[in-house]
Write a protein that holds these residues in place. Structure first.
Motif, PDB file in Angstrom:
ATOM      1  N   TYR A 126      17.828  37.890  56.000  1.00 44.37           N
ATOM      2  CA  TYR A 126      17.766  38.059  57.441  1.00 44.37           C
ATOM      3  C   TYR A 126      16.628  37.188  57.976  1.00 44.37           C
ATOM      4  O   TYR A 126      16.786  36.463  58.932  1.00 44.37           O
ATOM      5  CB  TYR A 126      17.535  39.512  57.817  1.00 44.37           C
TER       6      TYR A 126
ATOM      7  N   GLU B  69      24.080  44.081  63.560  1.00 44.55           N
ATOM      8  CA  GLU B  69      23.646  44.375  62.194  1.00 44.55           C
ATOM      9  C   GLU B  69      22.140  44.172  62.046  1.00 44.55           C
ATOM     10  O   GLU B  69      21.445  44.970  61.402  1.00 44.55           O
ATOM     11  CB  GLU B  69      24.409  43.480  61.202  1.00 44.55           C
TER      12      GLU B  69
ATOM     13  N   ARG C 206      20.357  46.923  63.987  1.00 39.78           N
ATOM     14  CA  ARG C 206      20.434  48.189  63.251  1.00 39.78           C
ATOM     15  C   ARG C 206      19.435  48.203  62.100  1.00 39.78           C
ATOM     16  O   ARG C 206      18.759  49.214  61.856  1.00 39.78           O
ATOM     17  CB  ARG C 206      21.865  48.389  62.720  1.00 39.78           C
ATOM     18  N   ARG C 207      19.318  47.084  61.374  1.00 41.88           N
ATOM     19  CA  ARG C 207      18.360  47.034  60.266  1.00 41.88           C
ATOM     20  C   ARG C 207      16.938  47.215  60.778  1.00 41.88           C
ATOM     21  O   ARG C 207      16.126  47.921  60.164  1.00 41.88           O
ATOM     22  CB  ARG C 207      18.501  45.696  59.525  1.00 41.88           C
TER      23      ARG C 207
ATOM     24  N   ASP D 260      16.479  50.855  61.505  1.00 39.94           N
ATOM     25  CA  ASP D 260      16.413  51.640  60.268  1.00 39.94           C
ATOM     26  C   ASP D 260      15.054  51.515  59.587  1.00 39.94           C
ATOM     27  O   ASP D 260      14.596  52.442  58.918  1.00 39.94           O
ATOM     28  CB  ASP D 260      17.509  51.193  59.294  1.00 39.94           C
TER      29      ASP D 260
ATOM     30  N   SER E  60      26.233  37.431  60.567  1.00 40.89           N
ATOM     31  CA  SER E  60      26.195  38.738  61.238  1.00 40.89           C
ATOM     32  C   SER E  60      26.719  39.828  60.316  1.00 40.89           C
ATOM     33  O   SER E  60      27.348  40.787  60.776  1.00 40.89           O
ATOM     34  CB  SER E  60      27.020  38.692  62.527  1.00 40.89           C
ATOM     35  N   THR E  61      26.460  39.699  59.035  1.00 37.90           N
ATOM     36  CA  THR E  61      26.926  40.697  58.074  1.00 37.90           C
ATOM     37  C   THR E  61      25.829  41.719  57.803  1.00 37.90           C
ATOM     38  O   THR E  61      24.640  41.454  58.014  1.00 37.90           O
ATOM     39  CB  THR E  61      27.328  40.049  56.742  1.00 37.90           C
ATOM     40  N   THR E  62      26.239  42.877  57.322  1.00 36.49           N
ATOM     41  CA  THR E  62      25.269  43.851  56.825  1.00 36.49           C
ATOM     42  C   THR E  62      24.692  43.290  55.530  1.00 36.49           C
ATOM     43  O   THR E  62      25.425  42.969  54.604  1.00 36.49           O
ATOM     44  CB  THR E  62      25.948  45.201  56.550  1.00 36.49           C
TER      45      THR E  62
ATOM     46  N   TYR F 134      23.273  43.627  52.245  1.00 41.17           N
ATOM     47  CA  TYR F 134      23.038  44.571  51.154  1.00 41.17           C
ATOM     48  C   TYR F 134      22.004  44.023  50.168  1.00 41.17           C
ATOM     49  O   TYR F 134      21.269  44.783  49.542  1.00 41.17           O
ATOM     50  CB  TYR F 134      24.343  44.866  50.421  1.00 41.17           C
TER      51      TYR F 134
END
Length: 233
Positions: free
Chosen positions: A95, A131, A134-135, A138, A172-174, A176
């Motif tokens: 990111y 995404e 959101r990260r 979180d 724009s992916t989550t 992992y």
């Protein structure tokens, strides 16, 4: 690639190669590794029936060089050695990855690698994506914090934009896992909910032709790359 090409490279008869193809025979182990390297595939992909479950598991375990409890436990010397020794490929999926840009030698080293013929692919988070927001939420640092860090990282890496051999995209992916690949070695940084990336674990992997672990993360990188777009500078 013809049967004659393969036969010449492996120093076997062309008819032997043809039997591997037309009769489904598996090459002897001494040939499988070389042939897998020529085809840029793993031995287990090409000959899945040639490996017992125990042998397959052992091959995967052998790809793990070391496990670090936290990414920031990885010594600076290892990061430097991985980049300096890479000749064909440098792939980075993050990111932010700000710690890379904090090393003043990173951008010049990447430029030199690309000029020498390596393919460099740098993947950053899309700052406006849900995404990324959101990260950031979180991690408890506010919904805009990671977006701001990404813009900072992109500004620092922008001098590489347009350099032959260097490609920069945003995804724009989550995320992992963050992935840092240097030829046949890789650092994988799995992400843990509520814990920032430097404090999450990291795996140092080395690709083996009989292993499948390295290839799994390499394929994941490629999937993200295919969906990513150039940054909005």
């Amino acid at each position: 690639m013809s049967a004659d090409n393969v036969a010449e490279e492996l120093k076997v008869d062309a008819k032997t190669v043809e039997r591997w193809i037309t009769q489904g025979r598996s090459p002897y182990p001494k040939y499988r590794g070389k042939l897998a390297a020529m085809l840029r595939e793993t031995e287990r992909y090409l000959w899945p029936d040639a490996f017992s479950p125990d042998r397959a598991a052992a091959a995967d375990e052998s790809e793990v060089v070391r496990i670090y409890p936290h990414r920031n436990d990885i010594p600076h010397e290892l990061w430097s050695r991985l980049l300096s020794s890479a000749t064909a490929r440098v792939d980075v999926l993050v990111y932010v990855g700000m710690f890379l840009m904090e090393d003043p030698a990173f951008v010049p080293a990447v430029r030199a690698k690309a000029a020498a013929g390596a393919r460099v692919r740098l993947l950053y988070g899309e700052p406006t994506s849900r995404e990324v927001i959101r990260r950031s939420t979180d991690e408890g640092i506010g919904k805009s914090a990671i977006s701001a860090k990404i813009r900072n990282a992109l500004a620092l890496v922008r001098p590489l934009d347009g350099e032959p051999g260097v490609e920069i995209r945003c995804h724009s992916t989550t995320l992992y896992n963050s992935i840092y690949r240097y030829d046949d070695e890789m650092i994988v940084n799995p992400h843990v909910l509520g814990i920032t990336a430097p404090h999450a674990p990291a795996l140092h992997l080395r690709r083996l032709s009989a292993g499948d672990l390295f290839g799994t993360y390499a394929q994941s990188f490629d999937r993200v790359w295919e969906t990513a777009k150039p940054p909005k500078w």
